[in-house]
Write a protein that holds these residues in place. Structure first.
Motif, PDB file in Angstrom:
ATOM      1  N   LEU A 196       6.344   2.258  -1.581  1.00  8.62           N
ATOM      2  CA  LEU A 196       5.281   1.361  -1.149  1.00  8.62           C
ATOM      3  C   LEU A 196       5.679   0.655   0.134  1.00  8.62           C
ATOM      4  CD1 LEU A 196       4.467  -0.243  -4.627  1.00  8.62           C
ATOM      5  CD2 LEU A 196       3.074   1.434  -3.415  1.00  8.62           C
ATOM      6  N   ILE A 197       4.669   0.263   0.907  1.00 13.43           N
ATOM      7  CA  ILE A 197       4.904  -0.448   2.166  1.00 13.43           C
ATOM      8  C   ILE A 197       4.230  -1.810   2.087  1.00 13.43           C
ATOM      9  CG2 ILE A 197       4.403  -0.477   4.643  1.00 13.43           C
ATOM     10  CD1 ILE A 197       4.559   2.568   4.571  1.00 13.43           C
ATOM     11  N   TYR A 249      -1.027   3.929   4.690  1.00 13.06           N
ATOM     12  CA  TYR A 249      -0.549   3.300   5.921  1.00 13.06           C
ATOM     13  C   TYR A 249      -0.693   4.266   7.097  1.00 13.06           C
ATOM     14  CZ  TYR A 249       2.604   0.969   9.203  1.00 13.06           C
ATOM     15  OH  TYR A 249       3.135   0.360  10.314  1.00 13.06           O
ATOM     16  N   HIS A 250      -0.312   5.503   6.864  1.00 11.94           N
ATOM     17  CA  HIS A 250      -0.408   6.510   7.921  1.00 11.94           C
ATOM     18  C   HIS A 250      -1.870   6.754   8.303  1.00 11.94           C
ATOM     19  CE1 HIS A 250       0.428  10.153  10.222  1.00 11.94           C
ATOM     20  NE2 HIS A 250      -0.506  10.768   9.522  1.00 11.94           N
ATOM     21  N   PHE A 251      -2.747   6.734   7.294  1.00 11.97           N
ATOM     22  CA  PHE A 251      -4.164   6.982   7.550  1.00 11.97           C
ATOM     23  C   PHE A 251      -4.788   5.846   8.362  1.00 11.97           C
ATOM     24  CE2 PHE A 251      -8.686   7.227   5.945  1.00 11.97           C
ATOM     25  CZ  PHE A 251      -8.990   8.367   6.661  1.00 11.97           C
ATOM     26  N   ILE A 263       0.859  -1.178   0.000  1.00  9.70           N
ATOM     27  CA  ILE A 263       0.000   0.000   0.000  1.00  9.70           C
ATOM     28  C   ILE A 263       0.897   1.230   0.000  1.00  9.70           C
ATOM     29  CG2 ILE A 263      -1.868  -1.167   1.237  1.00  9.70           C
ATOM     30  CD1 ILE A 263      -0.998   0.297   3.765  1.00  9.70           C
ATOM     31  N   THR A 264       0.314   2.392  -0.265  1.00 10.42           N
ATOM     32  CA  THR A 264       1.088   3.627  -0.290  1.00 10.42           C
ATOM     33  C   THR A 264       1.311   4.135   1.131  1.00 10.42           C
ATOM     34  OG1 THR A 264      -0.985   4.846  -0.588  1.00 10.42           O
ATOM     35  CG2 THR A 264       0.263   4.295  -2.571  1.00 10.42           C
ATOM     36  N   PRO A 265       2.391   4.871   1.376  1.00 10.73           N
ATOM     37  CA  PRO A 265       2.675   5.372   2.728  1.00 10.73           C
ATOM     38  C   PRO A 265       1.557   6.224   3.319  1.00 10.73           C
ATOM     39  CG  PRO A 265       4.610   5.579   1.344  1.00 10.73           C
ATOM     40  CD  PRO A 265       3.484   5.169   0.441  1.00 10.73           C
ATOM     41  N   THR A 285       8.817   4.395  10.187  1.00 12.39           N
ATOM     42  CA  THR A 285      10.155   4.970  10.137  1.00 12.39           C
ATOM     43  C   THR A 285      10.777   4.865   8.757  1.00 12.39           C
ATOM     44  OG1 THR A 285      10.432   4.322  12.436  1.00 12.39           O
ATOM     45  CG2 THR A 285      12.417   4.914  11.239  1.00 12.39           C
ATOM     46  N   ALA A 286      10.494   3.772   8.048  1.00 11.18           N
ATOM     47  CA  ALA A 286      11.108   3.555   6.734  1.00 11.18           C
ATOM     48  C   ALA A 286      10.709   4.627   5.726  1.00 11.18           C
ATOM     49  CB  ALA A 286      10.718   2.172   6.196  1.00 11.18           C
TER      50      ALA A 286
END
Length: 471
Positions: A268-269, A251-253, A246-248, A260-261
């Motif tokens: 992408l994560i 992920y944050h949302f 998924i996009t950063p 941290t990465a």
């Protein structure tokens, strides 16, 4: 196939390097030892049974140590610095093992000579291993940049953002190496900007798409869909066994926490894998196997005694099996000593409370001291669970938790545990709200997995068992 081939190249290179290093060390050892093995020639010394056995055993031992260190877990996108640092650390561990098992008995009069032999052996292992590794990693990186090595991926989504990301991933300056082999509609309206020649599948045909394209990765790019729809999609993708990216910003949302990465500009994560060092993951699993096997053996009299008490206390099976959702959202059967009446859930799933009338007399004691969880060491041995990890829940409750806590999907990145940070800090949950509250500790565990944290959780678990603070 590419991953297997690349892993084999690293293993073969390390094995040959260890052979060369040990062979060279034995030559140095022959000329260094003051007694020079009497009048024995170098050829005679190198053909000694102990030397030959060492030439076979010690390179294999080094491969085992490299494997445990996690070096072979991830074979692409390696850092050359990591290659060197891993070679240095593992070479030191291997050198000390060899010294205290074999070289310690060498008749060297001064202690300085011992240190010199250790340094020589470490330097040989380190430098002779590092050079091929750096060359292999550099070659793989170059091939990925040139698109000579690529990884087939399906993009889940047909929004403009999905096509934009796909174009970016296909450009030569992008180093992730993805080759987009198809798009999957995920509730978006038809889009006229679909790249020519790239197939588009309906979401209901996802399994067919994965089989036809052979994609090893799934990239989720939500458009204007609701967050709940996106989370449902993630939960559907996790059991496929593919890497799910998924996009950063998503992920944050989901978590309300930056990863941290992201500082490194990660595009992408991978939410199908926890952000755990390979060495930690391997040693954790090794510790689980050894710990569970020892626990089942040592505690066998206790297990037998509890089984008899449960059988005599009430009607029904001794072991209660229940389906839970585990690693990568795959269902498995969890085993416990039965602590409730056999008809406890005749009216459907229901969480227990401290004064629950469904709990049997012996069941109340077992729950108080958490002894009902002991059969789960078998789950650990099988690989369904870990000794320490987020507690697994039933699908019935998973759906409810995700509606209130979107980040719950992330706990499926690791094996669930017999005990967890949430269990020792919060205890048993009596409703979904308490499950969500306890989940905060499990998410914190995911972001801080380490041996120190696991030991701390185990310490508090033992304290809970001894003091009987369970419900």
């Amino acid at each position: 196939m590419q991953t297997t081939k690349q892993r084999s190249i690293y293993i073969l290179a390390d094995y040959l390097s260890a052979n060369v290093a040990w062979f060279a060390f034995n030559i140095i050892r022959y000329y260094t030892l003051p007694y020079n093995y009497g009048l024995m020639t170098l050829g005679g010394y190198m053909s000694m049974t102990t030397v030959l056995l060492g030439q076979v055993f010690f390179p294999l031992m080094m491969i085992l140590l490299y494997g445990i260190s996690g070096y072979y877990n991830k074979v692409f996108f390696k850092s050359r610095l990591d290659d060197v640092l891993n070679a240095g650390a593992v070479s030191l561990a291997g050198t000390l093992i060899i010294f205290f098992t074999v070289l310690f008995n060498d008749k060297i009069d001064d202690r300085l000579g011992n240190f010199e032999m250790i340094l020589i052996l470490w330097a040989l292992f380190f430098f002779i291993t590092s050079v091929p590794r750096v060359c292999i990693t550099s070659n793989a990186t170059t091939k990925i940049r040139r698109r000579e090595i690529s990884f087939d991926a399906l993009v889940i989504g047909t929004s403009p953002q999905a096509f934009s990301l796909a174009r970016d991933l296909e450009t030569k300056h992008n180093n992730m190496g993805f080759h987009i082999v198809g798009f999957v509609k995920n509730g978006e309206p038809d889009n006229q900007d679909i790249p020519k020649g790239v197939p588009v599948y309906d979401y209901t045909d996802l399994d067919l798409a994965m089989g036809v394209t052979g994609a090893s990765a799934l990239i989720l790019v939500p458009g204007k869909n609701s967050l709940q729809h996106t989370l449902d999609t993630i939960n559907h993708l996790l059991p496929t066994g593919k890497s799910v990216f998924i996009t950063p910003d998503l992920y944050h949302f989901i978590t309300s926490r930056p990863r941290t990465a992201m500082v490194a500009g990660q595009v992408l994560i991978d939410v199908s894998k926890a952000n755990i060092p390979g060495s930690t993951a391997n040693l954790k699993r090794l510790g689980d196997i050894v710990g569970a096997a020892l626990a089942l053996i040592v505690l066998s009299p206790v297990l037998a005694a509890i089984a008899i008490l449960v059988k005599r206390d009430s009607k029904g099976p001794v072991i209660y099996a229940q389906e839970r959702i585990g690693y990568k959202k795959k269902p498995f059967k969890i085993y416990k000593f039965r602590t409730m009446r056999n008809d406890a859930e005749a009216q459907g799933p229901a969480l227990s409370a401290s004064d629950d009338p469904r709990i049997t007399r012996i069941g109340r004691v077992l729950r108080k001291y958490r002894l009902d969880e002991l059969p789960q060491f078998w789950n650990v041995l099988k690989g369904d669970m870990s000794i320490v990890g987020p507690r697994p829940e039933r699908e019935y409750y998973v759906r409810q938790i995700i509606q209130r806590a979107p980040y719950y999907a992330l706990v499926h990145q690791v094996r669930p545990g017999i005990t967890s940070w949430g269990m020792v800090k919060y205890g048993y949950a009596q409703n979904v709200d308490e499950m969500v509250e306890r989940l905060q500790w499990d998410l914190l565990y995911l972001e801080n997995i380490s041996f120190a944290i696991d030991l701390k959780i185990l310490f508090y678990t033992v304290r809970t068992v001894v003091t009987g603070k369970g419900i």
